[in-house]
Design a protein around this motif. Sequence first.
Motif, short mmCIF file in Angstrom:
data_model
loop_
_atom_site.label_atom_id
_atom_site.label_comp_id
_atom_site.label_asym_id
_atom_site.label_seq_id
_atom_site.Cartn_x
_atom_site.Cartn_y
_atom_site.Cartn_z
N ALA A 5 41.68 18.56 -7.02
CA ALA A 5 41.89 19.24 -8.31
C ALA A 5 40.74 20.20 -8.61
O ALA A 5 40.96 21.32 -9.08
CB ALA A 5 42.03 18.20 -9.42
N THR A 6 39.53 19.76 -8.33
CA THR A 6 38.36 20.63 -8.55
C THR A 6 38.43 21.87 -7.67
O THR A 6 38.19 22.99 -8.12
CB THR A 6 37.06 19.86 -8.29
OG1 THR A 6 37.01 18.73 -9.18
CG2 THR A 6 35.84 20.74 -8.50
N LEU A 7 38.78 21.68 -6.40
CA LEU A 7 38.89 22.81 -5.48
C LEU A 7 40.01 23.76 -5.89
O LEU A 7 39.87 24.98 -5.83
CB LEU A 7 39.12 22.31 -4.05
CG LEU A 7 37.94 21.59 -3.40
CD1 LEU A 7 38.35 20.99 -2.07
CD2 LEU A 7 36.77 22.54 -3.23
N ALA A 8 41.13 23.19 -6.36
CA ALA A 8 42.25 24.03 -6.81
C ALA A 8 41.84 24.86 -8.02
O ALA A 8 42.20 26.05 -8.10
CB ALA A 8 43.46 23.15 -7.14
N ARG A 9 41.12 24.25 -8.96
CA ARG A 9 40.66 25.01 -10.13
C ARG A 9 39.73 26.13 -9.70
O ARG A 9 39.80 27.24 -10.21
CB ARG A 9 39.96 24.09 -11.12
CG ARG A 9 40.89 23.24 -11.96
CD ARG A 9 40.18 22.57 -13.14
NE ARG A 9 39.01 21.80 -12.76
CZ ARG A 9 39.02 20.52 -12.37
NH1 ARG A 9 40.16 19.86 -12.30
NH2 ARG A 9 37.90 19.89 -12.05
N GLY A 10 38.85 25.85 -8.75
CA GLY A 10 37.93 26.88 -8.27
C GLY A 10 38.65 28.00 -7.55
O GLY A 10 38.31 29.18 -7.70
N ALA A 11 39.67 27.66 -6.77
CA ALA A 11 40.44 28.69 -6.04
C ALA A 11 41.26 29.54 -6.97
O ALA A 11 41.56 30.70 -6.67
CB ALA A 11 41.33 28.00 -5.00
N ALA A 12 41.63 29.00 -8.14
CA ALA A 12 42.46 29.73 -9.09
C ALA A 12 41.67 30.76 -9.87
O ALA A 12 42.25 31.62 -10.54
CB ALA A 12 43.14 28.75 -10.06
N ARG A 13 40.37 30.70 -9.80
CA ARG A 13 39.53 31.65 -10.57
C ARG A 13 39.60 33.04 -10.01
O ARG A 13 39.71 33.39 -8.96
CB ARG A 13 38.08 31.20 -10.58
CG ARG A 13 37.88 29.98 -11.42
CD ARG A 13 36.43 29.63 -11.48
NE ARG A 13 36.26 28.44 -12.30
CZ ARG A 13 35.13 27.85 -12.45
NH1 ARG A 13 34.04 28.28 -11.87
NH2 ARG A 13 35.03 26.78 -13.21
N ASP A 47 39.64 11.63 -3.63
CA ASP A 47 40.29 12.76 -2.97
C ASP A 47 41.08 13.60 -3.96
O ASP A 47 41.02 14.83 -3.93
CB ASP A 47 41.22 12.27 -1.85
CG ASP A 47 40.45 11.82 -0.61
OD1 ASP A 47 39.27 12.19 -0.47
OD2 ASP A 47 41.06 11.10 0.21
N ALA A 48 41.82 12.94 -4.85
CA ALA A 48 42.62 13.67 -5.85
C ALA A 48 41.72 14.48 -6.77
O ALA A 48 42.02 15.64 -7.09
CB ALA A 48 43.47 12.69 -6.65
N ARG A 49 40.61 13.88 -7.20
CA ARG A 49 39.68 14.61 -8.08
C ARG A 49 39.08 15.82 -7.36
O ARG A 49 38.95 16.90 -7.95
CB ARG A 49 38.55 13.68 -8.54
CG ARG A 49 38.98 12.64 -9.54
CD ARG A 49 37.79 11.80 -9.96
NE ARG A 49 38.16 10.71 -10.84
CZ ARG A 49 37.28 9.91 -11.42
NH1 ARG A 49 35.98 10.06 -11.20
NH2 ARG A 49 37.69 8.94 -12.22
N LEU A 50 38.69 15.62 -6.10
CA LEU A 50 38.12 16.74 -5.35
C LEU A 50 39.14 17.85 -5.13
O LEU A 50 38.82 19.04 -5.26
CB LEU A 50 37.57 16.24 -4.00
CG LEU A 50 36.33 15.37 -4.08
CD1 LEU A 50 36.00 14.80 -2.70
CD2 LEU A 50 35.14 16.15 -4.61
#
Length: 90
Positions: free
Chosen positions: A82-90, A77-80
């Motif tokens: 983090a991945t979603l947060a990085r994608g949203a920050a783009r 869950d934490a990895r997912l």
Amino acid sequence: MGDAAKVIDWNGTDVPANMGDLLTGLPPGRYRLDVVPAEEAGDVPAGFSLTPEVDAKVQAGIRSARAGRVVTMEELDARLEATLARGAAR
């Protein structure tokens, strides 16, 4: 299909015994039945097989899990997240 979908498996001849149950809860109206392709229904088509490359990856994953190289649901869950947060920050 939505969660409220009523699903039947029909052999092309016999009317399913639970047909009355399938209609329970549906409001009066006109309905159309559609064929659900096997891919969407989650069924594996007859004659289905993995390519050697995909099979090798599946077997490697099984060996890895058996060797204890797994992550907890919390870590996943934490990895997912983090991945979603990085994608949203783009």
